[in-house]
Scaffold this motif. Structure first.
Motif, short mmCIF file in Angstrom:
data_model
loop_
_atom_site.label_atom_id
_atom_site.label_comp_id
_atom_site.label_asym_id
_atom_site.label_seq_id
_atom_site.Cartn_x
_atom_site.Cartn_y
_atom_site.Cartn_z
N SER A 261 3.15 2.50 4.53
CA SER A 261 2.24 2.32 5.22
C SER A 261 1.19 3.42 5.97
O SER A 261 0.55 4.21 5.54
CB SER A 261 1.46 1.33 5.49
N SER A 268 -3.47 10.77 5.73
CA SER A 268 -4.65 10.83 6.34
C SER A 268 -5.48 11.21 7.23
O SER A 268 -6.29 12.26 6.92
CB SER A 268 -5.21 9.18 5.58
N ARG A 286 -10.28 7.22 2.21
CA ARG A 286 -9.82 6.25 1.25
C ARG A 286 -8.05 6.11 1.18
O ARG A 286 -7.59 5.18 1.69
CB ARG A 286 -10.58 6.39 -0.56
N LEU A 287 -7.46 6.66 1.70
CA LEU A 287 -5.73 6.84 2.16
C LEU A 287 -5.60 5.88 3.06
O LEU A 287 -5.44 5.26 3.75
CB LEU A 287 -5.39 7.98 2.38
N ILE A 290 -6.79 2.34 2.43
CA ILE A 290 -5.68 2.20 1.81
C ILE A 290 -4.49 2.14 2.71
O ILE A 290 -3.72 0.97 2.75
CB ILE A 290 -5.42 2.60 0.91
N GLY A 291 -4.08 2.65 3.80
CA GLY A 291 -2.94 2.64 3.84
C GLY A 291 -2.67 1.47 5.70
O GLY A 291 -2.06 1.10 5.67
N LEU A 293 -4.69 -0.80 5.35
CA LEU A 293 -4.83 -2.45 4.74
C LEU A 293 -3.48 -2.90 4.33
O LEU A 293 -3.18 -3.89 4.74
CB LEU A 293 -6.08 -2.60 3.91
N ALA A 294 -2.83 -1.90 3.70
CA ALA A 294 -1.38 -2.00 3.15
C ALA A 294 -0.26 -2.53 4.94
O ALA A 294 0.54 -2.99 4.44
CB ALA A 294 -0.80 -1.00 2.88
#
Length: 386
Positions: A261, A268, A286-287, A290-291, A293-294
């Motif tokens: 992550s 990003s 967006r990356l 996502i990263g 939250l992961a």
């Protein structure tokens, strides 16, 4: 940090319940001063009081739960502490969006009073009572915890034999932690806390708004609530898996997921900083989302709670107080270092910062694989970790 330094001594001297009563007092007084203070100095004093209580609680609660739990349920029950911490964080984030901070501080007195009142309804740790020589109270507490229909004779004998063995050991001293019998456990306990903190979790949570803004998102408060919403179910999942998968596999999965992550987040920010094309800018944003939250999800999968569970399990009761104080202090000190330096490092290079966190998380996987024993289902005795 001061509370952490004192936690082991106070929990051993006052008992686990006595230490928690002291915590409730510090919390209650701290929140009352916060709610009614008219100057910055009382607010500083209030923060110190609540901070002391937090440092003391962070050691005493997992140790108390570990000592009263059956060994087959110990991991899951100990990590429920983190589930409720996450729940409280989410509630306070939501309250902070709706109410003035003085009202939130007054609401903080409610769990403080509930803690003080609830301590009258639960037994003291049987292991602490046995160590204190209160044999009658020890057996009554163990029976109360297991139920009147349960035969506690075998477990009571096991605990008493363990306490008798410990009485032959030297008195706990700081220098004794570095004896060859205890040094491996100290290395594991301190190492896990350093890895947990240097993965950057405090910085990410405290500076969530700045991170999301740097990634192209504007709503900082919503981001904080979103983080708490992710933490809660993932923490619950981790608690359910704790006594099924074991500590080591779950911790390695969490650290591995955090490493991936952080790499995604670092990538990003690298894209955002080195490309001016709108499509790549959108991809970078967006990356980052996502990263991040992961990252929160995988950390909540038990990277947050397992080091505290391990800390409560690997030290023998004669060394638990002093060793637990040291490990707790390292955890809070690591959190301080990350929190103080995070903003400057984020300004220096957001991509570089998360690549550093990626490396720390990857190292954590290796550290766990090489040094951490599996304590699932083990009794609270000296764990062979050499």
């Amino acid at each position: 940090m001061i509370g952490a330094i004192m936690s082991g001594y106070l929990a051993d001297y006052l008992g686990r319940k006595g230490a928690l009563r002291l915590c409730s007092l510090f919390y209650l007084v701290g929140w009352l001063i916060t709610a009614f203070s008219k100057d910055i100095v009382p607010l500083d004093i209030a923060r110190l009081l609540v901070g002391f209580g937090a440092g003391l609680t962070s050691y005493t609660v997992p140790v108390y739960i570990a000592e009263i739990s059956p060994k087959n349920l110990r991991g899951g029950l100990t990590t429920t502490n983190q589930v409720f911490i996450t729940t409280g964080t989410l509630i306070v984030y939501l309250l902070g969006m709706l109410l003035k901070w003085r009202i939130v501080a007054l609401i903080g007195t409610i769990p403080s009073m509930l803690l003080a009142a609830g301590l009258f309804l639960i037994p003291e740790s049987p292991r602490w009572l046995a160590k204190a020589g209160r044999d009658k109270d020890f057996k009554e507490a163990l029976q109360a915890l297991r139920g009147n229909q349960y035969d506690v004779s075998y477990e009571a004998t096991e605990i008493m034999e363990y306490v008798e063995e410990l009485e032959s050991l030297p008195k706990a001293r700081i220098i004794g932690l570095f004896h060859r019998n205890y040094a491996p456990a100290v290395i594991v306990g301190i190492g896990l806390m350093i890895c947990q903190q240097l993965c950057g979790i405090n910085g990410v949570i405290f500076y969530a708004s700045a991170i999301f803004k740097a990634a192209g998102y504007s709503s900082g408060q919503t981001a904080s609530v979103g983080i708490a919403l992710i933490q809660l179910p993932m923490t619950a999942v981790g608690a359910l898996l704790m006594d099924k998968s074991g500590r080591r596999p779950l911790l390695m999965i969490a650290a591995g997921g955090m490493s991936i992550s952080c790499f995604i987040v670092g990538l990003s920010f690298y894209i955002l900083g080195h490309s001016h094309q709108s499509a790549l800018q959108l991809l970078g944003s967006r990356l980052a989302l996502i990263g991040l939250l992961a990252y929160i999800a995988t950390f909540s999968l038990r990277m947050d709670g397992i080091p505290w569970v391990i800390m409560s399990e690997i030290f023998p009761i004669n060394m638990k107080g002093i060793a637990g104080s040291l490990v707790s202090f390292v955890a809070w000190f690591g959190g301080l270092v990350v929190t103080v330096s995070f903003s400057s490092l984020l300004s220096w290079s957001a991509a570089g910062l998360f690549f550093i966190f990626c490396g720390v998380a990857a190292f954590t996987v290796l550290f766990v694989a090489k040094l951490l024993p599996e304590t699932k289902g083990r009794t609270l005795v000296i764990v062979d970790i050499i």
